[in-house]
Design an enzyme around this catalytic site. Structure first.
Site, PDB file in Angstrom:
ATOM      1  N   ILE A  23       0.836  -1.203   0.000  1.00 54.79           N
ATOM      2  CA  ILE A  23       0.000   0.000   0.000  1.00 54.79           C
ATOM      3  C   ILE A  23       0.869   1.252   0.000  1.00 54.79           C
ATOM      4  CG2 ILE A  23      -1.700   1.306   1.355  1.00 54.79           C
ATOM      5  CD1 ILE A  23      -2.872  -1.448   2.146  1.00 54.79           C
ATOM      6  N   TYR A  24       2.016   1.169   0.667  1.00 53.73           N
ATOM      7  CA  TYR A  24       2.985   2.279   0.609  1.00 53.73           C
ATOM      8  C   TYR A  24       3.431   2.516  -0.832  1.00 53.73           C
ATOM      9  CZ  TYR A  24       7.704   4.284   0.781  1.00 53.73           C
ATOM     10  OH  TYR A  24       8.828   5.030   0.542  1.00 53.73           O
ATOM     11  N   LEU A  25       3.794   1.439  -1.539  1.00 51.99           N
ATOM     12  CA  LEU A  25       4.200   1.578  -2.937  1.00 51.99           C
ATOM     13  C   LEU A  25       3.050   2.134  -3.776  1.00 51.99           C
ATOM     14  CD1 LEU A  25       6.276  -1.682  -3.575  1.00 51.99           C
ATOM     15  CD2 LEU A  25       7.141   0.647  -3.197  1.00 51.99           C
TER      16      LEU A  25
END
Length: 219
Positions: free
Chosen positions: A131-133
């Site tokens: 989700i960060y990416l």
């Protein structure tokens, strides 16, 4: 030049603030905690206290305009251990907020510190790193779509080693690491030189001096 850095208390931001201040630029670090002001001042900058998760483009634009800001940098992040939700509200939505506020304040130059391989995220995964990416990838896409003089920097794994001043820059460098100090030097060079407008690139440690590596990028 007057520069505002979102995520102004982060390690890359503080290092960039010192470099830019030493070059004679006026730097405003956007932070949400007034307790961070002394650290910004010690680095040669000033604090612009504003919570990017609780404001609007219009309010942020007013703050930038009142300080006659010429360029903005997004170096904010929710940080290790933060929730998936905050990866989206900080890493993605904060970058988009700044991209929306900048033109309202008459600012065209936008440097975004992103992440290597951001577009390779798994859209079906609920893993926090994926989700960060995703947040970084979507932020990058939103900034590329704006009518701004943007540059997107996608560093490899960040380390606290001393900067070398030498890097490898490419659309895709392959895996590698880079000292935060060198990323800060890249940000400072991009702002000072005005180079690499409308370019997105990955960067890791290498053998080419930073100014030369960035100068080789054409719009």
């Amino acid at each position: 030049m007057r520069i505002a850095i979102a995520g102004g208390h982060g390690q890359i931001a503080l290092l960039a603030t010192r470099l830019l201040a030493d070059q004679g630029h006026e730097v405003w670090g956007i932070v949400r905690n007034t307790a961070h002001s002394p650290d910004l001042e010690a680095a040669g900058g000033h604090a612009l206290v504003l919570d990017l998760e609780a404001t609007t483009p219009e309010v942020l634009a007013g703050e930038l305009q009142s300080r006659a800001v010429d360029a903005v940098v997004f170096a904010a992040g929710a940080g290790p251990g933060s929730s998936a939700e905050r990866k989206l509200t900080v890493d993605r939505d904060g970058a988009v907020l700044l991209a929306d506020a900048a033109p309202l304040a008459g600012v065209r130059r936008y440097v975004l510190v992103s992440a290597m391989a951001a577009d390779a995220f798994d859209p079906s995964s609920d893993d926090v790193f994926q989700i960060y990416l995703r947040a970084k990838s979507e932020a990058d896409a939103a900034v590329r779509a704006r009518d701004l003089d943007w540059t997107i920097v996608r560093p490899g794994g960040l380390t606290d080693a001393e900067g070398t001043g030498h890097v490898t820059v490419a659309e895709s460098t392959g895996r590698g690491s880079i000292p935060r100090a060198d990323v800060a030097a890249i940000v400072a060079e991009l702002l000072a030189s005005g180079t690499a407008v409308h370019r997105q690139f990955e960067v890791i440690s290498g053998t080419t001096p930073i100014a030369e590596a960035l100068g080789g990028l054409t719009g």
